[in-house]
Write a protein that holds these residues in place. Structure first.
Motif, mmCIF file in Angstrom:
data_model
loop_
_atom_site.group_PDB
_atom_site.id
_atom_site.type_symbol
_atom_site.label_atom_id
_atom_site.label_comp_id
_atom_site.label_asym_id
_atom_site.label_seq_id
_atom_site.Cartn_x
_atom_site.Cartn_y
_atom_site.Cartn_z
ATOM 1 N N LEU A 1 0.802 -1.225 0.000
ATOM 2 C CA LEU A 1 0.000 0.000 0.000
ATOM 3 C C LEU A 1 0.829 1.267 0.000
ATOM 4 O O LEU A 1 0.516 2.232 -0.702
ATOM 5 N N SER A 2 1.863 1.275 0.830
ATOM 6 C CA SER A 2 2.653 2.497 0.961
ATOM 7 C C SER A 2 3.360 2.810 -0.346
ATOM 8 O O SER A 2 3.490 3.977 -0.730
ATOM 9 N N ALA B 1 -11.872 -6.157 0.728
ATOM 10 C CA ALA B 1 -11.180 -5.136 1.532
ATOM 11 C C ALA B 1 -9.794 -4.832 0.984
ATOM 12 O O ALA B 1 -9.310 -3.701 1.098
ATOM 13 N N ILE B 2 -9.125 -5.825 0.393
ATOM 14 C CA ILE B 2 -7.780 -5.597 -0.147
ATOM 15 C C ILE B 2 -7.862 -4.595 -1.296
ATOM 16 O O ILE B 2 -7.057 -3.662 -1.398
ATOM 17 N N GLN C 1 -8.802 -0.997 0.032
ATOM 18 C CA GLN C 1 -7.733 -0.205 0.647
ATOM 19 C C GLN C 1 -6.702 0.244 -0.389
ATOM 20 O O GLN C 1 -6.058 1.284 -0.212
ATOM 21 N N ARG D 1 -8.451 3.377 -1.476
ATOM 22 C CA ARG D 1 -8.510 4.433 -0.464
ATOM 23 C C ARG D 1 -7.121 4.890 -0.019
ATOM 24 O O ARG D 1 -6.827 6.079 -0.010
ATOM 25 N N HIS D 2 -6.281 3.938 0.376
ATOM 26 C CA HIS D 2 -4.961 4.308 0.904
ATOM 27 C C HIS D 2 -3.893 4.329 -0.192
ATOM 28 O O HIS D 2 -2.934 5.079 -0.101
#
Lengths: 388, 388
Positions: free
Chosen positions: A233-234, A258-259, A262, A265-266
């Motif tokens: 994600l980062s 959810a994976i 995110q 979103r992130h």
């Protein structure tokens, strides 16, 4: 009606190579309930998927997928959603279960939609549909020259968008990568969409994208796909901040809604690519499509096998007008071309249109299944768990 | 030396129930290289894990785990890290591979550390060690009365911390949950640490934690564990903002270091719980421990099976002084108690101390393996892929 039977079919090409070509084998799921039948496909390694279906229970949260499916009622869409949630709960600690569930879930939607004589997308609640612009999904050639040639073939075949991936890209130097990208652009011409797939090879290395970003932007790349692994994600968030901005696509590795959510979103991705054969079926894929609907992200299907898998991957987002593209396997194996009696075709207008036939609109060919079927036996403690 | 053989052993209790007791079966891995041997344990469903080990290749990024392990050199810690990375790359699309890899990786660390006659944590680079306060890990009783009794037993056994989980908690009303939590606190007394495990039952429902937060804070809960599923980052981030703050622990479901790292970074959790038997072995678990070292989060092992799995889960963080706790299965099955010739014990000072013996410091008992072993056969296309 209740789920009477679930049959799994492991199909395979006579020869399987180590090319990144996911169409070399397949796991089909046939479900029967009352007088009806539905089909789905798991986009996962067939033997572990079958093992996840029939394995002995380890404990209450590590049960085989079959425990949550066989005998269950299926009269309403909510029955399918309930089965999906039950598998997630009862097979929580069985990692592979998501891939097995995906084919089962698709077969359940196909079955119920056929029973009601409507397309799956109608059963999902879509009240409008929008044709999609298919991108031919091809592998990079081993050299820029081969890549150029492949690009020309795709252009000649009429595709308005072409995605090149895997092969040598991301394994060599920056210059070698860019030479491949330039050849791809030259091959398809300036008036077509160009996408590039890194196949997660940069793992989490944002710098690898950064040093290529200017040239990729000049080549007007529609998106760069899977530069990093699904859970990084980062790295995705950092990529979103690179100037010039190269739009990023990912999500095919997601095995839970959810994976993907995110990553949107992130990770601030531009395109979320969902494989209904991995994420937990059409139920889970539709959940992501609903999530994406009003966000600054386009939903795109991921599919690299048969027309059955393609139909399932398209079903969740026909009503998302802003999500324009769809993946379209350009040269799948004979197994995947022959597996169904009809194939999803690109129309004369260059677009893929939603099916009007009931269910997923694609029917497996039982003779092709027999031709490509691989016999498999699993026995535990002297008892046969699977034979087919 | 090179990896000469890898043997997988599926062990099981004569009866497996649907209790959330992960010690009812086990998958052991024995690796031999040169004159040396190492053992590891996969915390995953045994049959799918074995299938991921030996399945036919689907394509270049969906290969069996064995392809990246057999015959590989193992002389240095970096050889193990290299094998770990190779499995991630070559089995990218094989979801279950992470659980299989976990046991293989632990066995490789055990083997190399035994060959060098040092404990695994020394080989990992730990130069200091800090004993951990074990929490007895028990299931909630079916009623507050049973829970009270279990709490008293744990107190009598001398545990300074007790975690209650699963059972009816999270399935009933708010009042029913809190009655269970109150009984747990009463049973263990006010001078012991109390942890509560929700087992992901709230899925992503932050409100479920919010309405219980005040009372849980009054009961001085050290942490609330797995209120949500592993990928529900936004729910974890929202939980971090609840006032009063109830510390949150999670991470056992992580099958890649990045999943745990984003729970720390984006989910703002207080305790990250890593099962070395799931996340990709000791290599991957150590990566998370290094990541957590200087952040405001405590690392905690997750382990609910044998002393072999417990030793592997403890190895990555002996040198993290601020990470005080460790999970300690209070009443594992006879299989898990008998599986090893020695068990990890709580010392007279109430702490678990790092092993001084070479490797993981725990040796499987071959007679117990024979006693609990489940015969398994897998054949594909007439060829036996696994027989043991």
């Amino acid at each position: 009606m209740n789920i009477d039977s679930v049959d799994l079919y492991y199909l395979r090409m006579p020869t399987v190579t180590d090319a990144a070509d996911g169409s070399q084998d397949a796991l089909l799921v046939r479900i029967r309930a009352g007088d009806h039948e539905g089909w789905g496909e798991c986009e996962g390694s067939p033997l572990p998927c079958i093992a996840a279906w029939c394995t002995p229970m380890s404990h209450g949260a590590c049960r085989p997928v079959e425990d949550s499916v066989l005998g269950m009622p299926i009269d309403e869409p909510d029955d399918i959603r309930g089965i999906n949630a039950l598998v997630r709960d009862q097979s929580l600690d069985l990692l592979q279960a998501a891939h097995t569930l995906s084919g089962v879930d698709a077969a359940l939607w196909d079955l119920l939609a056929r029973a009601r004589e409507v397309p799956v997308h109608t059963l999902l609640g879509a009240t409008t549909t929008h044709a999609k612009l298919p991108y031919a999904s091809v592998l990079f050639g081993d050299t820029p020259e081969e890549t150029l040639e492949r690009g020309r073939e795709c252009r000649a075949a009429g595709f308005g968008a072409v995605k090149f991936g895997w092969g040598p890209f991301g394994r060599g130097s920056v210059d070698e990568d860019l030479a491949l990208a330039e050849a791809a652009r030259e091959g398809i011409g300036d008036d077509r969409h160009l996408m590039i797939d890194v196949g997660t090879r940069w793992i989490d290395d944002v710098g690898a994208l950064e040093v290529r970003a200017r040239r990729l932007a000049e080549l007007d790349v529609t998106w760069i796909e899977e530069p990093f692994r699904s859970h990084e994600l980062s790295a995705y968030a950092a990529a979103a901040a690179i100037d010039p901005h190269v739009p990023v696509a990912t999500g095919e590795g997601a095995h839970e809604p959810a994976i993907a959510e995110q990553l949107i979103r992130h990770g601030r991705i531009d395109f979320v690519q969902i494989d209904a054969g991995r994420i937990g079926g059409i139920t889970a894929a539709r959940e992501v499509a609903e999530f994406a609907r009003d966000l600054p992200v386009q939903y795109v299907n991921h599919s690299f096998t048969s027309s059955l898998a393609l139909a399932a991957s398209l079903a969740p987002y026909w009503d998302l007008e802003d999500s324009r593209f769809c993946e379209y396997p350009f040269a799948p194996s004979s197994l995947c071309r022959e597996m169904t009696t009809t194939n999803i075709e690109v129309a004369a207008d260059g677009l893929v249109h939603p099916p009007e036939a009931p269910g997923l609109g694609v029917t497996p060919d039982e003779r092709a299944i027999e031709r490509y079927r691989v016999p498999l036996e699993i026995s535990v403690d002297g008892q046969t768990l699977f034979s087919g």
